[in-house]
Design a protein around this motif. Structure first.
Motif, short mmCIF file in Angstrom:
data_model
loop_
_atom_site.label_atom_id
_atom_site.label_comp_id
_atom_site.label_asym_id
_atom_site.label_seq_id
_atom_site.Cartn_x
_atom_site.Cartn_y
_atom_site.Cartn_z
N SER A 34 63.21 70.64 58.79
CA SER A 34 63.64 71.27 60.04
C SER A 34 62.42 71.51 60.93
O SER A 34 61.28 71.43 60.48
CB SER A 34 64.35 72.60 59.76
OG SER A 34 63.45 73.51 59.15
N VAL A 35 62.70 71.80 62.19
CA VAL A 35 61.65 72.16 63.14
C VAL A 35 62.05 73.45 63.82
O VAL A 35 63.21 73.61 64.22
CB VAL A 35 61.44 71.05 64.21
CG1 VAL A 35 60.36 71.47 65.20
CG2 VAL A 35 61.07 69.73 63.56
N ILE A 80 65.56 77.02 67.63
CA ILE A 80 64.73 77.57 68.70
C ILE A 80 64.92 79.08 68.72
O ILE A 80 66.01 79.59 68.48
CB ILE A 80 65.08 76.93 70.06
CG1 ILE A 80 64.05 77.32 71.12
CG2 ILE A 80 66.49 77.25 70.49
CD1 ILE A 80 64.09 76.46 72.38
N PHE A 81 63.84 79.80 69.00
CA PHE A 81 63.91 81.26 69.04
C PHE A 81 64.64 81.70 70.29
O PHE A 81 64.33 81.29 71.39
CB PHE A 81 62.50 81.87 69.01
CG PHE A 81 62.52 83.37 68.96
CD1 PHE A 81 62.77 84.01 67.75
CD2 PHE A 81 62.32 84.13 70.09
CE1 PHE A 81 62.80 85.39 67.69
CE2 PHE A 81 62.36 85.50 70.04
CZ PHE A 81 62.60 86.14 68.84
N SER A 82 65.64 82.57 70.09
CA SER A 82 66.43 83.11 71.20
C SER A 82 65.96 84.53 71.49
O SER A 82 65.98 85.39 70.60
CB SER A 82 67.91 83.13 70.84
OG SER A 82 68.63 83.93 71.75
N ASP A 87 66.32 85.96 67.20
CA ASP A 87 66.49 85.19 65.97
C ASP A 87 66.46 83.70 66.30
O ASP A 87 66.57 83.31 67.46
CB ASP A 87 67.82 85.54 65.32
CG ASP A 87 67.87 85.18 63.84
OD1 ASP A 87 66.86 84.68 63.31
OD2 ASP A 87 68.91 85.41 63.22
N LEU A 88 66.32 82.88 65.28
CA LEU A 88 66.37 81.43 65.47
C LEU A 88 67.82 80.99 65.55
O LEU A 88 68.67 81.45 64.79
CB LEU A 88 65.69 80.72 64.31
CG LEU A 88 64.18 80.90 64.25
CD1 LEU A 88 63.65 80.37 62.92
CD2 LEU A 88 63.50 80.19 65.40
#
Length: 95
Positions: A34-35, A80-82, A87-88
């Motif tokens: 994952s990225v 992606i960080f929200s 959180d991701l």
């Protein structure tokens, strides 16, 4: 009740009165690379990390668009960080 608070309780040993605990026979799901992408604090730079099974396979710093492109080139599982949820979250097609 144990004399220790819950965070110190021994969760690996068999409960009182039970001789042994059988291991769960279910297999773990296969690992998927994952990225993760996040904005660096107080900068207009985005940081992406490509995660392998045991360590990071690569890192990237750049604009948001470039970080997303870099991430999608490496894995179908991009997070992606929200800032809204702190959180991701999965990277959507519209990102």
């Amino acid at each position: 009740m144990s004399e220790f608070p819950p965070r110190y309780r021994d969760y690996l040993s068999a409960p009182e009165g039970v001789e042994s605990v059988e291991p769960d026979s279910r297999e773990s799901p296969p690992f998927e690379e994952s990225v993760t992408i996040m904005k660096l604090r107080d900068e207009d730079v985005w940081h992406a990390v490509w995660h392998g099974e045991h360590d990071a396979l690569g890192e990237f710093d750049g604009t948001r668009e470039d970080a997303i492109r870099w991430a999608r080139d490496r894995s179908s599982r991009c997070l992606i960080f929200s800032e809204e949820t702190s959180d991701l979250v999965p990277l959507g097609d519209d990102s």
